[in-house]
Design a protein around this motif. Structure first.
Motif, PDB file in Angstrom:
ATOM      1  N   GLY A  79       0.795  -1.212   0.000  1.00 23.58           N
ATOM      2  CA  GLY A  79       0.000   0.000   0.000  1.00 23.58           C
ATOM      3  C   GLY A  79       0.829   1.264   0.000  1.00 23.58           C
ATOM      4  N   GLU A  80       0.130   2.358  -0.182  1.00 20.41           N
ATOM      5  CA  GLU A  80       0.748   3.679  -0.187  1.00 20.41           C
ATOM      6  C   GLU A  80       1.175   4.043   1.233  1.00 20.41           C
ATOM      7  N   VAL A  81       2.331   4.709   1.337  1.00 17.49           N
ATOM      8  CA  VAL A  81       2.856   5.163   2.623  1.00 17.49           C
ATOM      9  C   VAL A  81       3.412   6.576   2.443  1.00 17.49           C
ATOM     10  N   SER A  82       3.616   7.261   3.556  1.00 19.07           N
ATOM     11  CA  SER A  82       4.103   8.634   3.450  1.00 19.07           C
ATOM     12  C   SER A  82       5.627   8.720   3.374  1.00 19.07           C
ATOM     13  N   ASP A  83       6.327   7.801   4.017  1.00 21.94           N
ATOM     14  CA  ASP A  83       7.784   7.875   4.068  1.00 21.94           C
ATOM     15  C   ASP A  83       8.405   6.486   3.967  1.00 21.94           C
TER      16      ASP A  83
END
Length: 147
Positions: A79-83
């Motif tokens: 999935g998408e993550v910020s960092d």
């Protein structure tokens, strides 16, 4: 930024030379594709964290899943993550057997991965739990988990 974590089983146990060759290819490809991560191996089992742009990570996962050197490929997280969790590693590598070795063959030792668990848990509890569980499945290293 996109992250995926998978486990797989080697068709045969890897020798040190085979692991070093695998790591060299992974580091070269990941540097080229701007992918970072962690590759863990013990007693025929792999756990890998890959992070980068989604297209690059997915292309890497497709190559890995098709590789005949392992079986039972199972993606655990995606999935998408910020960092990034591993921004400085084109591919960190940990084997429980290397505990205590100081940068043997430029590998990231288990002791460093264990030291990173609190930081990893604060950033992505799922990934930290999977890493901890990977080590815990090997009873000879269960006592070394201190978090």
């Amino acid at each position: 930024m996109y992250r995926t974590v998978y486990i797989s089983a080697a068709m045969n146990l890897f020798s040190d030379a085979q692991l070093e060759a695998l790591l060299a290819v992974a580091r070269r490809n990941n540097q080229r594709d701007h992918i970072s991560g962690l590759l863990m191996y013990h007693d025929g089992s792999f756990l890998q964290v890959l992070e980068g742009e989604r297209e690059a990570v997915e292309a890497c996962v497709t190559r890995i899943a098709a590789n005949p050197n392992h079986k039972q490929f199972l993606r655990l997280v995606q999935g998408e993550v910020s960092d990034r969790l591993f921004p400085a590693w084109s591919m960190g590598f940990a084997r429980p057997e290397d505990l205590g070795d100081q940068d043997k063959n430029a590998l990231t030792g288990l002791d460093q991965v264990l030291e990173e668990l609190p930081r990893l848990r604060s950033l992505d509890h799922r990934v930290a739990t999977l890493i901890r569980s990977f080590f815990a499945t090997h009873s000879d290293y269960l006592a070394r988990l201190t978090d």
